[in-house]
Enzyme design. Sequence first.
Site, short mmCIF file in Angstrom:
data_model
loop_
_atom_site.label_atom_id
_atom_site.label_comp_id
_atom_site.label_asym_id
_atom_site.label_seq_id
_atom_site.Cartn_x
_atom_site.Cartn_y
_atom_site.Cartn_z
N GLY A 1 -17.95 11.84 76.23
CA GLY A 1 -18.37 10.58 76.97
C GLY A 1 -19.33 9.97 76.38
O GLY A 1 -19.86 9.61 78.77
N SER A 2 -20.85 9.78 76.45
CA SER A 2 -21.90 9.10 76.20
C SER A 2 -21.13 7.97 76.65
O SER A 2 -22.23 7.41 76.67
CB SER A 2 -22.30 9.65 74.02
OG SER A 2 -21.56 9.19 74.04
N ASN A 3 -20.56 7.35 76.23
CA ASN A 3 -20.03 5.36 75.74
C ASN A 3 -19.62 5.07 77.61
O ASN A 3 -20.45 4.47 78.02
CB ASN A 3 -18.81 5.13 74.93
CG ASN A 3 -19.93 4.73 73.34
OD1 ASN A 3 -21.15 3.82 73.48
ND2 ASN A 3 -20.10 5.04 71.99
N ARG B 1 4.83 10.40 69.70
CA ARG B 1 3.75 10.12 70.41
C ARG B 1 3.91 8.59 71.23
O ARG B 1 3.53 8.67 72.20
CB ARG B 1 3.44 8.80 68.83
CG ARG B 1 2.09 8.13 69.44
CD ARG B 1 1.77 7.43 68.10
NE ARG B 1 1.46 8.26 67.53
CZ ARG B 1 0.92 7.64 66.25
NH1 ARG B 1 1.07 6.27 65.43
NH2 ARG B 1 0.43 8.63 65.21
N MET C 1 -9.01 10.35 71.20
CA MET C 1 -8.59 10.28 69.76
C MET C 1 -7.46 10.91 69.70
O MET C 1 -6.09 11.41 69.45
CB MET C 1 -9.94 12.22 69.99
CG MET C 1 -10.91 11.72 69.43
SD MET C 1 -11.64 9.91 68.72
CE MET C 1 -11.22 10.69 66.47
N ARG C 2 -6.71 10.00 69.96
CA ARG C 2 -4.77 9.61 69.77
C ARG C 2 -4.77 8.48 69.72
O ARG C 2 -5.55 7.31 69.56
CB ARG C 2 -3.72 10.26 70.96
CG ARG C 2 -3.98 11.28 71.42
CD ARG C 2 -3.83 11.24 72.59
NE ARG C 2 -1.73 11.09 72.29
CZ ARG C 2 -0.93 12.06 72.06
NH1 ARG C 2 -1.48 13.08 72.03
NH2 ARG C 2 0.28 12.45 71.54
N ASN D 1 -12.17 -1.55 71.93
CA ASN D 1 -12.07 0.22 71.03
C ASN D 1 -13.51 0.16 70.05
O ASN D 1 -14.45 -1.23 70.43
CB ASN D 1 -11.06 0.71 70.15
CG ASN D 1 -11.52 2.15 69.25
OD1 ASN D 1 -11.21 2.65 70.23
ND2 ASN D 1 -11.24 1.83 68.06
N HIS E 1 -16.02 1.62 67.31
CA HIS E 1 -15.25 2.12 66.21
C HIS E 1 -16.16 2.48 65.52
O HIS E 1 -16.61 0.97 65.17
CB HIS E 1 -14.06 1.58 65.33
CG HIS E 1 -13.77 1.79 63.94
ND1 HIS E 1 -13.08 3.41 64.04
CD2 HIS E 1 -14.36 1.26 62.51
CE1 HIS E 1 -12.71 4.15 62.71
NE2 HIS E 1 -14.03 3.47 62.70
N SER F 1 -18.24 -0.98 65.35
CA SER F 1 -17.72 -2.42 65.89
C SER F 1 -17.23 -2.39 67.14
O SER F 1 -15.92 -1.27 67.39
CB SER F 1 -17.03 -2.55 64.93
OG SER F 1 -17.39 -2.81 64.05
N LEU G 1 -4.13 0.22 62.95
CA LEU G 1 -5.46 1.15 63.34
C LEU G 1 -6.36 0.13 63.42
O LEU G 1 -6.91 -0.31 61.54
CB LEU G 1 -5.29 2.08 62.86
CG LEU G 1 -6.21 3.56 62.84
CD1 LEU G 1 -6.55 3.84 63.68
CD2 LEU G 1 -5.85 4.67 62.03
N ASP G 2 -7.40 0.25 63.83
CA ASP G 2 -8.68 -0.23 63.96
C ASP G 2 -8.60 -1.66 63.12
O ASP G 2 -9.98 -2.21 62.26
CB ASP G 2 -9.44 0.48 63.36
CG ASP G 2 -10.11 2.70 63.42
OD1 ASP G 2 -10.11 2.15 64.62
OD2 ASP G 2 -9.82 3.38 62.71
N GLN H 1 -27.04 2.54 68.81
CA GLN H 1 -26.66 1.25 69.16
C GLN H 1 -25.04 0.36 69.62
O GLN H 1 -24.64 -0.35 70.85
CB GLN H 1 -26.23 0.17 67.72
CG GLN H 1 -27.27 0.85 66.82
CD GLN H 1 -28.78 -0.49 67.81
OE1 GLN H 1 -28.70 -1.70 67.42
NE2 GLN H 1 -29.67 -0.08 67.39
#
Length: 214
Positions: free
Chosen positions: A15-17, A67, A92-93, A109, A111, A138, A146-147, A175
Amino acid sequence: MESSCRILVLISGNGSNLQAIIDSCYDNLNADVVGVISNNPDAYGLIRAHQNEIDTSCVISREGESREEYDVRLDAAISRYQPDLIVLAGFMRILSPALVERYEGRMVNIHPSLLPLYPGLHTHARAMEAGDSEHGASVHFVIPALDAGPVILQAKVPVYGDDTIETLSERVHEQEHAIYPLVVKWFSQGRLQMKDGRAWLDGELIGPNGYAPD
């Protein structure tokens, strides 16, 4: 007085972000982290939330659950917070298309690569193996692929010859902690939006590699 933007953060780990966003909200009167959801009850990010008196929920996957079934329960937990913006911060899902589409334009999100390079996992190792001279992170809007959502903002770091995955990851994380709160601030101020499958800031189309000031 306008109500502040309700931010909901989804995490799986440290949880650093999340912490960077919480810290930034103390200086951003337009945004408030109203809740944190984790799929991991042991995530340290939950402790960070508790230390800042932020409500938390855990949605733990069940054996044999699809899912889509999991995401129905996750959506119920999300709805309880009535978020204006959902921030995925190391969650992480992979989310089901139905859930992503429900919150299209209101879910972001971060990434750890310079998208479209290296979607998915193990981005630092892949950048090093490719011999890249720069790497980074990003922030993008989330779409079902995905992403692959429109990039809002990127930050680049150099890749050195003696780097390890750990040293490169640390440089990228530093960053991330700078750019993610900035994107949250833009959204909370009503400056950032997604329309026609693209990201826009202050009514101007953001380029494919994210916002680049003149």
